[in-house]
Scaffold this motif. Structure first.
Motif, short mmCIF file in Angstrom:
data_model
loop_
_atom_site.label_atom_id
_atom_site.label_comp_id
_atom_site.label_asym_id
_atom_site.label_seq_id
_atom_site.Cartn_x
_atom_site.Cartn_y
_atom_site.Cartn_z
N ARG A 98 41.67 -14.55 25.63
CA ARG A 98 40.54 -14.83 24.73
C ARG A 98 39.21 -14.34 25.29
NH1 ARG A 98 41.50 -20.57 21.68
NH2 ARG A 98 43.31 -19.92 20.44
N ASN A 153 40.69 -28.40 24.26
CA ASN A 153 40.73 -27.28 23.32
C ASN A 153 40.55 -27.84 21.92
OD1 ASN A 153 43.27 -28.33 22.63
ND2 ASN A 153 44.29 -26.97 24.06
N ASN A 154 40.41 -26.93 20.95
CA ASN A 154 40.11 -27.39 19.61
C ASN A 154 41.29 -28.14 19.00
OD1 ASN A 154 38.56 -27.71 17.28
ND2 ASN A 154 39.42 -25.88 16.37
N ALA A 155 42.50 -27.77 19.38
CA ALA A 155 43.67 -28.52 18.89
C ALA A 155 43.53 -29.99 19.32
CB ALA A 155 44.95 -27.91 19.43
N ILE A 181 47.97 -21.99 12.98
CA ILE A 181 47.26 -21.09 13.88
C ILE A 181 48.16 -20.79 15.06
CG2 ILE A 181 45.29 -20.86 15.45
CD1 ILE A 181 44.50 -23.13 12.91
N PHE A 185 50.33 -24.69 16.35
CA PHE A 185 49.29 -25.53 15.76
C PHE A 185 49.33 -25.42 14.25
CE2 PHE A 185 45.13 -26.58 14.12
CZ PHE A 185 44.78 -27.71 14.83
N VAL A 226 39.48 -27.59 6.48
CA VAL A 226 39.94 -26.77 7.60
C VAL A 226 39.57 -25.33 7.30
CG1 VAL A 226 41.92 -26.05 8.99
CG2 VAL A 226 41.90 -28.33 7.95
N HIS A 227 38.91 -24.70 8.26
CA HIS A 227 38.53 -23.30 8.08
C HIS A 227 39.80 -22.46 8.04
CE1 HIS A 227 36.71 -19.39 8.97
NE2 HIS A 227 35.61 -19.92 8.49
N SER A 229 40.97 -19.81 9.10
CA SER A 229 40.49 -18.83 10.09
C SER A 229 41.22 -17.51 10.05
CB SER A 229 40.69 -19.38 11.50
OG SER A 229 40.13 -20.63 11.65
N ASP A 259 37.18 -28.84 10.42
CA ASP A 259 37.68 -28.07 11.57
C ASP A 259 37.26 -26.63 11.34
OD1 ASP A 259 38.99 -26.82 13.62
OD2 ASP A 259 40.98 -26.98 12.71
N LEU A 260 36.25 -26.20 12.09
CA LEU A 260 35.69 -24.86 11.89
C LEU A 260 36.52 -23.79 12.59
CD1 LEU A 260 31.82 -25.05 12.26
CD2 LEU A 260 33.12 -24.31 10.26
N GLY A 261 37.38 -24.17 13.51
CA GLY A 261 38.16 -23.17 14.24
C GLY A 261 37.29 -22.45 15.25
N SER A 293 36.30 -24.32 18.73
CA SER A 293 36.78 -23.87 20.05
C SER A 293 35.63 -23.42 20.94
CB SER A 293 37.71 -22.66 19.89
OG SER A 293 38.97 -23.05 19.46
N ASP A 295 36.31 -21.04 23.32
CA ASP A 295 36.60 -19.69 23.80
C ASP A 295 36.91 -18.70 22.68
OD1 ASP A 295 38.97 -20.97 23.17
OD2 ASP A 295 40.06 -20.28 24.93
N LYS A 296 36.49 -19.03 21.47
CA LYS A 296 36.59 -18.03 20.40
C LYS A 296 35.22 -17.37 20.26
CE LYS A 296 40.56 -20.04 17.99
NZ LYS A 296 40.96 -20.75 16.75
C1 LIG Z 1 41.93 -21.66 16.73
C2 LIG Z 1 41.92 -22.82 15.80
C3 LIG Z 1 42.35 -24.08 16.22
C4 LIG Z 1 42.89 -24.30 17.62
O1 LIG Z 1 41.88 -24.15 18.55
P1 LIG Z 1 42.26 -24.01 20.12
O2 LIG Z 1 40.95 -24.01 20.81
O3 LIG Z 1 43.03 -22.76 20.24
O4 LIG Z 1 43.08 -25.21 20.46
C5 LIG Z 1 42.31 -25.12 15.33
N1 LIG Z 1 41.87 -24.94 14.07
C6 LIG Z 1 41.44 -23.74 13.61
C7 LIG Z 1 40.99 -23.61 12.19
C8 LIG Z 1 41.45 -22.64 14.47
O5 LIG Z 1 41.04 -21.45 14.03
#
Ligand SMILES: *Cc1c(COP(=O)(O)O)cnc(C)c1O
Length: 469
Positions: A98, A153-155, A181, A185, A226-227, A229, A259-261, A293, A295-296
């Motif tokens: 990433r 992490n975002n999860a 994702i 996930f 939920v985005h 993504s 959840d913006l991702g 996240s 690291d995105k």
């Molecule tokens: C990437 C993503 C996640 C997971 O995030 P991590 O940081 O990889 O755990 C969750 N929800 C959305 C919408 C994402 O795009």
């Protein structure tokens, strides 16, 4: 081959001690730990034994055995996690680690990790403090949220929000947003694991406010967005915007969580990408809690960030399961220093590699591609390879900004003697590995994700490749 002939060959396999005496193996012993060289010898002798029994090709030539042992030892002694050259053009490449970190963040990491620090110590009061305070103030400053919490992490952030606010009760989500994702996930699965009950509304392509309204009962705990993504639904579509959902949530006393991702902090539309809502926009539009996240698109360390109202963040902090998602000092050091760069947007774009690689101009990419092609052609004086510069497109990656490509410049390699697959394999096995793409029997390198100082590495690998032709 007769049975007793095989037995004859088996008898000729040298013993471990004999192999240890071979010159090349003695050299390996000076470079690698003895246990590794011994493992390499046993593996190599086992392989020869197996090949003899299975009537597969084998060699009992001592020089060849010694060389194979030395190569095995080198492989066994190598780091498992190692740097690679990303020539794919995918900026946030989940398989390749990433986001790259800003130099400022790396420097800060070293300072914090080299010595002790106030991770859980309140320097004002002289007593035990909380690790969660360190990134909170700057997150609030940058997002406009009242409070924030950083987890692994975002999860984890999504799980924590669901478990804290909705375990045993219902969460209303549009069918069009039940995303997966990267393999494991999936929103419905995370929801089930968190103890919340999924209440899907609308259809895959269209969901209306009235769908949410009629799904609300006394069992409802939250409204969630939920985005989407990593995909796009086009055509006859409808989604309820956050403002409308937030108004409904307020009216019914239900928290609205998005959840913006990726969670972007700055507008990337000047660089040819579709305008995305930033985290600040999302908070302002009325989300009670936003998750994203680290690291995105943020371009920091792996982390999950929850930003929102004091009340909801407090609840999440108090959830005992938060301990299982807690971040360490390395994450906090890198995150805080990355976030500080966002105080000046121009500085963020210049210094955060993820943003810099998205923002780089086409002219600059063209210049870098020509320089790389030129260096590679110099390494191939016999013109054994066809080396060209072509236009192409790169992806942001990381499930961010789907179906949006950035125009780029590629350096392509083709050989009359070697297939693109063989070139790919050779470069992937280089040290450091060079990871590119294959398109219509060309090996392709996108300069967007290459650092100019990697030209030398790629040129050296190409020289070795040419030697094999
Ligand atoms: C990437 C993503 C996640 C997971 O995030 P991590 O940081 O990889 O755990 C969750 N929800 C959305 C919408 C994402 O795009």
């Amino acid at each position: 081959m007769a049975e007793n002939q095989a037995r004859q060959f088996l008898k000729q396999i040298p013993g471990v001690d004999a192999v240890l005496q071979m010159q090349v193996v003695r050299e390996a012993l000076s470079r690698y730990p003895r246990s590794i060289v011994l493992d390499a010898i046993r593996e190599e002798l086992d392989t020869i034994r197996k090949n003899i029994l299975q009537r597969a090709p084998f060699s009992l030539d001592p020089e060849n055995i010694a060389l194979c042992v030395a190569q095995r030892a080198q492989r066994l002694a190598a780091f498992a996690l190692q740097p690679v050259v990303n020539a794919t053009g995918i900026v946030i490449h989940t398989n390749l680690g990433r986001s790259l970190l800003a130099e400022e963040a790396i420097a800060r990491l070293q300072i914090i990790c080299r010595g002790y620090n106030n991770l859980e110590y309140d320097l004002q009061k002289g007593e035990r403090g909380s690790r969660y305070v360190h990134a909170e103030a700057i997150l609030c400053e940058l997002t406009g949220a009242e409070a924030a919490l950083v987890v692994n992490n975002n999860a984890g952030a999504v799980f924590l929000a669901l478990n804290t606010l909705a375990a045993g009760r219902e969460v209303v989500v549009s069918r069009g947003q039940l995303v997966e994702i990267g393999g494991s996930f999936r929103i419905p699965d995370v929801m089930a694991a968190s103890g919340a009950i999924l209440r899907e509304v609308g259809t895959t392509n269209r969901t209306h406010l009235r769908d949410y309204v009629s799904a609300i009962t006394d069992q409802t705990a939250m409204l969630m967005k939920v985005h989407t993504s990593n995909f796009q639904i086009v055509g006859f579509t409808a989604e309820v915007c956050l403002e409308e959902l937030a108004a409904l949530g307020k009216e019914r006393g239900l928290p609205v969580v998005e959840d913006l991702g990726s969670g972007c902090f700055i507008d990337l539309s000047p660089f040819g990408l579709r305008a995305e809502k930033t985290v600040r926009d999302t908070v302002r539009a009325g989300a009670d809690l936003v998750t994203f996240s680290g690291d995105k698109l943020l371009g920091g360390p792996q982390a999950g960030i929850l930003a929102g109202t004091k009340e909801l963040i407090e609840k999440c902090k108090k959830n005992p399961i938060t301990r299982a998602f807690r971040v360490d000092k390395m994450t906090l050091a890198v995150l805080e220093s990355t976030l500080r760069l966002y105080r000046d947007e121009r500085q963020a774009i210049e210094k955060i590699p993820t943003l810099r690689m998205i923002a780089v101009s086409a002219d600059e990419l063209k210049r870098r591609a020509s320089l790389l092609a030129q260096a590679l052609r110099q390494a191939d004086p016999g013109n054994l390879l066809c080396i060209e510069v072509q236009t192409g497109s790169s992806q942001v990656g990381g499930g961010s900004l789907p179906a949006q490509d950035l125009p780029t410049f590629l350096v392509t390699l083709r050989s009359g003697k070697l297939s693109a697959n063989r070139i790919e394999e050779f470069l992937r096995r280089n040290e450091p590995p060079i990871i590119g793409r294959i398109e219509s029997n060309h090996f392709i390198m996108d300069v967007r994700t290459l650092a100019p100082e990697q030209t030398e590495t790629i040129t050296a690998a190409l020289r070795r490749l040419i030697e094999t032709l």
